[in-house]
Design an enzyme around this catalytic site. Structure first.
Site, mmCIF file in Angstrom:
data_model
loop_
_atom_site.group_PDB
_atom_site.id
_atom_site.type_symbol
_atom_site.label_atom_id
_atom_site.label_comp_id
_atom_site.label_asym_id
_atom_site.label_seq_id
_atom_site.Cartn_x
_atom_site.Cartn_y
_atom_site.Cartn_z
ATOM 1 N N ARG A 51 -120.046 63.673 -16.377
ATOM 2 C CA ARG A 51 -119.231 62.218 -16.349
ATOM 3 C C ARG A 51 -119.797 61.621 -17.548
ATOM 4 N NH1 ARG A 51 -121.645 58.327 -11.875
ATOM 5 N NH2 ARG A 51 -123.366 58.233 -13.095
ATOM 6 N N ASP A 53 -119.297 58.871 -20.700
ATOM 7 C CA ASP A 53 -119.044 57.504 -20.517
ATOM 8 C C ASP A 53 -117.975 57.018 -21.190
ATOM 9 O OD1 ASP A 53 -121.470 57.259 -18.902
ATOM 10 O OD2 ASP A 53 -122.707 57.381 -20.413
ATOM 11 N N TYR A 111 -124.777 68.425 -25.338
ATOM 12 C CA TYR A 111 -124.089 67.326 -25.908
ATOM 13 C C TYR A 111 -124.581 67.488 -27.547
ATOM 14 C CZ TYR A 111 -122.692 64.820 -21.526
ATOM 15 O OH TYR A 111 -122.131 64.464 -20.393
ATOM 16 N N ARG A 199 -127.506 59.096 -25.956
ATOM 17 C CA ARG A 199 -127.505 58.255 -26.926
ATOM 18 C C ARG A 199 -128.846 57.659 -27.294
ATOM 19 N NH1 ARG A 199 -122.542 54.885 -24.711
ATOM 20 N NH2 ARG A 199 -123.112 53.586 -26.295
#
Length: 248
Positions: A51, A53, A111, A199
């Protein structure tokens, strides 16, 4: 019903994230469902591996969907991509077992985050990376990355707006590489991630690499489970979902 998986690539700049949200906001999932439903002439529901962002991109997002039709893969792929916006493309579609679920069956998600570390930003990279002009200590950032490996409670490294039942996750790999063009690439692979987790972790490691934070602060943040103990969150534009793995 036939079950299919697909690999999707997208530029998330103009979207409010992947997942459909209340109020009809502009999302990747919404675009995919609309086009697939139109091409297949039936209402399609889809599962997804990650999911992402608002503003986050994907080189390798995996979705799965069921249909009563036996698809001609090449024709469907061409038809769907011709109707999708230019910033979304389905790279691959294949038939899978009826029980396959793109989200529940994923065992690893990776990621990548991109940072340009020089005095000026690249014309070709500025849309998909952040610029840090202060010289970063890559060796120290690699030491910091290793401190996140394994099963840990990442309560300090997520946004409390979407806290799940458990903040424990397992990070399998965390690498920091620097290219000859001064592009620093952070790659983090885990079983799953909390909201904004990558992040915030990258932001924390960057603060260590720039001398703004001590290496020992990572251990302290992990123990105290307090968001204020971790670093600043970095911008979404440098983050990509780059890999999803399954048992078979």
């Amino acid at each position: 019903m036939n079950n299919y998986m697909a690999v999707v690539e997208y530029d998330g700049t103009n979207y409010s994230g992947f997942q459909i949200q209340p109020g009809g906001t502009n999302t990747i999932q919404g675009k995919l469902i609309a086009v697939l439903s139109k091409v297949l002439n039936e209402k399609i529901d889809l599962k997804y591996a990650g999911r992402t962002d608002a503003g986050v991109h994907a080189r390798y997002q995996v979705i799965s969907f069921k249909t009563g039709k036996d698809l001609d893969i090449y024709r469907i792929l061409w038809s769907v991509n011709s109707l999708l916006p230019d910033d979304i493309v389905i790279k691959e579609i294949r038939k899978v077992s009826p029980s396959f679920d793109a989200r529940k069956d994923a065992t690893l998600r990776e990621y990548s985050y991109f940072v340009v570390n020089k005095k000026y930003h690249s014309v070709f990279l500025k849309k998909y990376s952040i610029l840090i002009t202060r010289k970063l200590n890559v060796r120290l950032m690699r030491k910091a990355a290793r401190m996140f490996l394994g099963v840990k409670d990442f309560a300090s490294f997520c946004n409390s707006e979407r806290l799940s039942d458990s903040t424990v996750r397992e990070i399998f790999r965390f690498t920091v590489e620097k290219t000859k063009d001064d592009l620093i690439i952070f790659k983090v692979a885990a079983n799953s991630f909390l909201y904004n987790m990558v992040r915030i972790i990258v932001g924390t490691v960057l603060e260590i690499g720039s001398g703004q934070r001590e290496l020992s602060s990572i251990r302290e943040a992990l123990i105290k489970r307090d968001r204020k103990m971790a670093g600043e969150i970095v911008l979404a534009k440098g983050l990509f979902l780059t890999r999803v793995e399954y048992f078979s």
